[in-house]
Design an enzyme around this catalytic site. Structure first.
Site, PDB file in Angstrom:
ATOM      1  N   PRO A  15       0.806  -1.225   0.000  1.00 51.71           N
ATOM      2  CA  PRO A  15       0.000   0.000   0.000  1.00 51.71           C
ATOM      3  C   PRO A  15       0.842   1.281   0.000  1.00 51.71           C
ATOM      4  O   PRO A  15       0.486   2.255  -0.647  1.00 51.71           O
ATOM      5  CB  PRO A  15      -0.830  -0.132   1.283  1.00 51.71           C
ATOM      6  CG  PRO A  15      -0.928  -1.607   1.511  1.00 51.71           C
ATOM      7  CD  PRO A  15       0.359  -2.198   1.017  1.00 51.71           C
ATOM      8  N   ILE A  59     -13.776   8.889 -32.584  1.00 50.35           N
ATOM      9  CA  ILE A  59     -14.220   8.642 -33.965  1.00 50.35           C
ATOM     10  C   ILE A  59     -15.609   8.003 -33.963  1.00 50.35           C
ATOM     11  O   ILE A  59     -16.443   8.281 -34.830  1.00 50.35           O
ATOM     12  CB  ILE A  59     -13.176   7.769 -34.719  1.00 50.35           C
ATOM     13  CG1 ILE A  59     -11.935   8.626 -35.022  1.00 50.35           C
ATOM     14  CG2 ILE A  59     -13.752   7.175 -36.009  1.00 50.35           C
ATOM     15  CD1 ILE A  59     -10.718   7.854 -35.497  1.00 50.35           C
ATOM     16  N   GLY A  77     -17.870   8.626 -31.805  1.00 48.62           N
ATOM     17  CA  GLY A  77     -18.850   9.546 -31.248  1.00 48.62           C
ATOM     18  C   GLY A  77     -19.614   8.867 -30.115  1.00 48.62           C
ATOM     19  O   GLY A  77     -19.038   8.148 -29.299  1.00 48.62           O
ATOM     20  N   GLU A  91       3.404  -2.566 -13.758  1.00 48.75           N
ATOM     21  CA  GLU A  91       4.766  -3.006 -14.100  1.00 48.75           C
ATOM     22  C   GLU A  91       5.687  -1.805 -14.381  1.00 48.75           C
ATOM     23  O   GLU A  91       6.568  -1.860 -15.228  1.00 48.75           O
ATOM     24  CB  GLU A  91       4.747  -4.047 -15.222  1.00 48.75           C
ATOM     25  CG  GLU A  91       3.935  -5.266 -14.784  1.00 48.75           C
ATOM     26  CD  GLU A  91       4.241  -6.560 -15.477  1.00 48.75           C
ATOM     27  OE1 GLU A  91       5.328  -6.682 -16.056  1.00 48.75           O
ATOM     28  OE2 GLU A  91       3.396  -7.465 -15.407  1.00 48.75           O
TER      29      GLU A  91
HETATM   30  N1  CAA Z   1      18.236  -5.634 -13.771  1.00 47.42           N
HETATM   31  C1  CAA Z   1      19.191  -5.984 -12.881  1.00 47.42           C
HETATM   32  N2  CAA Z   1      19.511  -5.200 -11.804  1.00 47.42           N
HETATM   33  C2  CAA Z   1      18.816  -4.064 -11.655  1.00 47.42           C
HETATM   34  C3  CAA Z   1      17.804  -3.654 -12.533  1.00 47.42           C
HETATM   35  C4  CAA Z   1      17.523  -4.484 -13.633  1.00 47.42           C
HETATM   36  N3  CAA Z   1      16.577  -4.161 -14.516  1.00 47.42           N
HETATM   37  N4  CAA Z   1      17.309  -2.469 -12.114  1.00 47.42           N
HETATM   38  C5  CAA Z   1      17.986  -2.133 -11.009  1.00 47.42           C
HETATM   39  N5  CAA Z   1      18.904  -3.106 -10.728  1.00 47.42           N
HETATM   40  C6  CAA Z   1      19.858  -3.131  -9.620  1.00 47.42           C
HETATM   41  C7  CAA Z   1      20.814  -1.948  -9.731  1.00 47.42           C
HETATM   42  O1  CAA Z   1      21.923  -2.265 -10.540  1.00 47.42           O
HETATM   43  C8  CAA Z   1      21.208  -1.741  -8.280  1.00 47.42           C
HETATM   44  O2  CAA Z   1      22.171  -2.731  -7.955  1.00 47.42           O
HETATM   45  P1  CAA Z   1      23.223  -2.577  -6.751  1.00 47.42           P
HETATM   46  O3  CAA Z   1      22.601  -3.187  -5.568  1.00 47.42           O
HETATM   47  O4  CAA Z   1      24.408  -3.336  -7.204  1.00 47.42           O
HETATM   48  O5  CAA Z   1      23.477  -1.114  -6.561  1.00 47.42           O
HETATM   49  C9  CAA Z   1      19.928  -2.079  -7.524  1.00 47.42           C
HETATM   50  O6  CAA Z   1      19.159  -2.909  -8.411  1.00 47.42           O
HETATM   51  C10 CAA Z   1      19.106  -0.866  -7.156  1.00 47.42           C
HETATM   52  O7  CAA Z   1      18.843  -0.143  -8.349  1.00 47.42           O
HETATM   53  P2  CAA Z   1      18.380   1.368  -8.315  1.00 47.42           P
HETATM   54  O8  CAA Z   1      19.321   2.148  -7.436  1.00 47.42           O
HETATM   55  O9  CAA Z   1      18.185   1.797  -9.734  1.00 47.42           O
HETATM   56  O10 CAA Z   1      17.000   1.253  -7.548  1.00 47.42           O
HETATM   57  P3  CAA Z   1      15.898   2.342  -7.267  1.00 47.42           P
HETATM   58  O11 CAA Z   1      15.443   2.195  -5.870  1.00 47.42           O
HETATM   59  O12 CAA Z   1      16.360   3.693  -7.731  1.00 47.42           O
HETATM   60  O13 CAA Z   1      14.678   1.820  -8.171  1.00 47.42           O
HETATM   61  C11 CAA Z   1      13.348   1.654 -10.129  1.00 47.42           C
HETATM   62  C12 CAA Z   1      14.761   1.679  -9.523  1.00 47.42           C
HETATM   63  C13 CAA Z   1      13.586   1.443 -11.614  1.00 47.42           C
HETATM   64  C14 CAA Z   1      12.620   2.947  -9.925  1.00 47.42           C
HETATM   65  C15 CAA Z   1      12.551   0.483  -9.544  1.00 47.42           C
HETATM   66  O14 CAA Z   1      12.241   0.696  -8.174  1.00 47.42           O
HETATM   67  C16 CAA Z   1      11.254   0.229 -10.285  1.00 47.42           C
HETATM   68  O15 CAA Z   1      11.260  -0.395 -11.338  1.00 47.42           O
HETATM   69  N6  CAA Z   1      10.125   0.712  -9.730  1.00 47.42           N
HETATM   70  C17 CAA Z   1       8.807   0.376 -10.288  1.00 47.42           C
HETATM   71  C18 CAA Z   1       8.293  -0.881  -9.657  1.00 47.42           C
HETATM   72  C19 CAA Z   1       7.263  -1.544 -10.504  1.00 47.42           C
HETATM   73  O16 CAA Z   1       7.389  -1.646 -11.721  1.00 47.42           O
HETATM   74  N7  CAA Z   1       6.257  -2.065  -9.857  1.00 47.42           N
HETATM   75  C20 CAA Z   1       5.234  -2.819 -10.496  1.00 47.42           C
HETATM   76  C21 CAA Z   1       4.984  -4.068  -9.715  1.00 47.42           C
HETATM   77  S1  CAA Z   1       4.245  -5.438 -10.521  1.00 47.42           S
HETATM   78  C22 CAA Z   1       2.676  -4.964 -10.901  1.00 47.42           C
HETATM   79  O17 CAA Z   1       2.508  -3.989 -11.511  1.00 47.42           O
HETATM   80  C23 CAA Z   1       1.497  -5.780 -10.485  1.00 47.42           C
HETATM   81  C24 CAA Z   1       1.275  -6.966 -11.303  1.00 47.42           C
HETATM   82  O18 CAA Z   1       0.987  -8.034 -10.750  1.00 47.42           O
HETATM   83  C25 CAA Z   1       1.300  -6.902 -12.782  1.00 47.42           C
END
Ligand code: CAA
Length: 395
Positions: free
Chosen positions: A137, A351, A353, A377
């Site tokens: 949440p 389109i 309406g 996501e």
């Molecule tokens: N692949 C591998 N490693 C990754 C990565 C990736 N794509 N993205 C980040 N990492 C790693 C980074 O390299 C970093 O590694 P270290 O520990 O070595 O430093 C670590 O993860 C942390 O990365 P960030 O500092 O970039 O992390 P952040 O806190 O700034 O967050 C973010 C990055 C992209 C904003 C991430 O939090 C994010 O994607 N947020 C959105 C979450 C999301 O999509 N939620 C949806 C949930 S699912 C859903 O929607 C419901 C469903 O059931 C469909």
């Protein structure tokens, strides 16, 4: 599909196998889903029968190797099939996408042989439904701030306590990948992933979300109240959970992009059909330039989205060999395809309406369904952040 053929350079050519899976998905969607899509949207009923049939046809685990119980296809085959399902009903597509990309992909990539045979195989066969539970949440885009705790016990098992939200297929899932803090002091490096059997005590399915769109895909909260997870069901190493969540989302975002493309195409086809038939001021409305410009923009966006999705799909298939990340390609595909879906659905309603606003036609459903692709996501804002960070070399 043989792994030795991937990584040999990109090709936009569809193989006979790709065309076969696309046509099979199209035929299935037309025969089995089209007759029930509007009813399911109205009632919000979960389409268990059709999902089980999709499982038997291999659609619920398209990229899982045949040796692990899946269809053994590549990512291009997956997005082609998903697009066809979503052209008819995006709710089925959500269930399919989460099962394939967030669950099967994570289990395949990080699961031990025992976890793959115990959890992945039944999900791949369509006998069980998988879910992925990251969001809480008070923790959405900032996923690393989750509060759910997993406390290790003397016998090595973990006790999970917390509240998860927006779990796709939460009300019906058999197996849920749950992310929880094992070391809250360590921030994102203190998150671990657990394979949770949803039928065990300590897991309570919470309120169903009454959603604007994709209404037949059930979404709920999940409460963990002293849920005991054996050590053998931790997915990956302790502290590796955030990385697993992000890697699963890279795959998931390609799926949502394909879903968005399917919705965009459905909206486009409806708009073109209506523009060819409907008359105003003594002309078919498709003869008016103002409308033609809209059709042209929709078509161009759709084809651009398709290419971005193919690009991401080919990158993901290549990654099986190279191990390279395809984070940026996945985010670009999702960003552009989801905004294309929203623009196309918006234009299709306009389109049509008044008829676009009526439940007599599916266009208003496309409009409602399209919106979620810009949110789940990772919102469009998060996709822009991911794309920019990669471009700037910040991550
Ligand atoms: N692949 C591998 N490693 C990754 C990565 C990736 N794509 N993205 C980040 N990492 C790693 C980074 O390299 C970093 O590694 P270290 O520990 O070595 O430093 C670590 O993860 C942390 O990365 P960030 O500092 O970039 O992390 P952040 O806190 O700034 O967050 C973010 C990055 C992209 C904003 C991430 O939090 C994010 O994607 N947020 C959105 C979450 C999301 O999509 N939620 C949806 C949930 S699912 C859903 O929607 C419901 C469903 O059931 C469909």
């Amino acid at each position: 599909m043989d792994d030795s053929t991937v990584g040999q350079g990109p090709s936009l050519e569809l193989t006979p196998e790709h065309r076969m899976i696309r046509d099979a998905a199209r035929d299935f969607a037309q025969a089995e889903i089209a007759p029930i899509a509007a009813h399911l949207d109205e009632t919000g009923e979960f389409p268990l029968d059709t999902i089980r049939k999709m499982g038997k046809l291999g659609f619920m685990a398209l990229e899982v190797p045949e040796s692990e119980g899946g269809a053994g296809m590549d990512t291009l085959a997956y997005v082609l099939a998903l697009e066809e399902i979503c052209k008819v009903d995006a709710a089925h597509g959500t269930i399919m996408s989460v099962n394939n990309s967030l669950v099967c992909h994570a289990l395949l990539k990080f699961g031990t042989p025992a976890q793959r045979s115990g959890f992945l195989r039944p999900i791949a066969a369509g006998d069980r439904i998988g879910a992925y539970s990251l969001t809480e949440p008070m923790s959405g885009s900032d996923a690393a701030t989750m509060k759910t705790r997993a406390v290790r016990q003397a016998d090595g098992s973990y006790v999970l306590t917390g509240r998860k939200s927006w779990v796709t297929s939460g009300p019906v899932a058999d197996t849920i990948i749950v992310f929880a803090m094992t070391d809250p002091e360590a921030g994102h490096r203190g998150i671990s992933a657990f394979i949770v059997d949803a039928h065990q005590p300590g897991l309570i399915r919470g309120k169903h979300e009454p959603k604007l769109g994709i209404r037949a895909s059930a979404t709920s909260e999940i409460m963990l109240d002293g849920y005991r997870c054996p050590a053998a069901n931790r997915l990956g190493a302790e502290g590796e959970g955030f990385k697993i969540a992000m890697i699963a989302l890279d795959a998931g975002r390609i799926g949502i992009a394909a879903q968005a493309l399917g919705i965009a195409e459905a909206a486009f086809d409806a708009a073109v059909g209506y523009a060819r038939e409907r008359e105003a001021f003594g002309h078919k409305i498709g003869e008016f330039q103002g409308l033609q410009f809209q059709i042209a923009d929709m078509k161009t966006d759709i084809e651009a989205a398709r290419l971005l999705i193919m690009n991401a799909a080919l990158a993901k298939t290549r990654a099986r060999v190279t191990g390279e990340r395809y984070t940026q390609q996945a985010s670009m595909a999702k960003l552009f395809a989801s905004e294309t879906a929203m623009r196309c659905a918006h234009r299709a309603v306009q389109i049509h309406g008044g008829m676009g606003y009526s439940k007599e036609l599916p266009v208003e459903r496309y409009f409602r369904d399209a919106k979620i692709t810009e949110i789940y996501e990772g919102t469009s804002e998060i996709q822009r952040m991911v794309i920019a960070r990669a471009a700037l070399g910040l991550r």
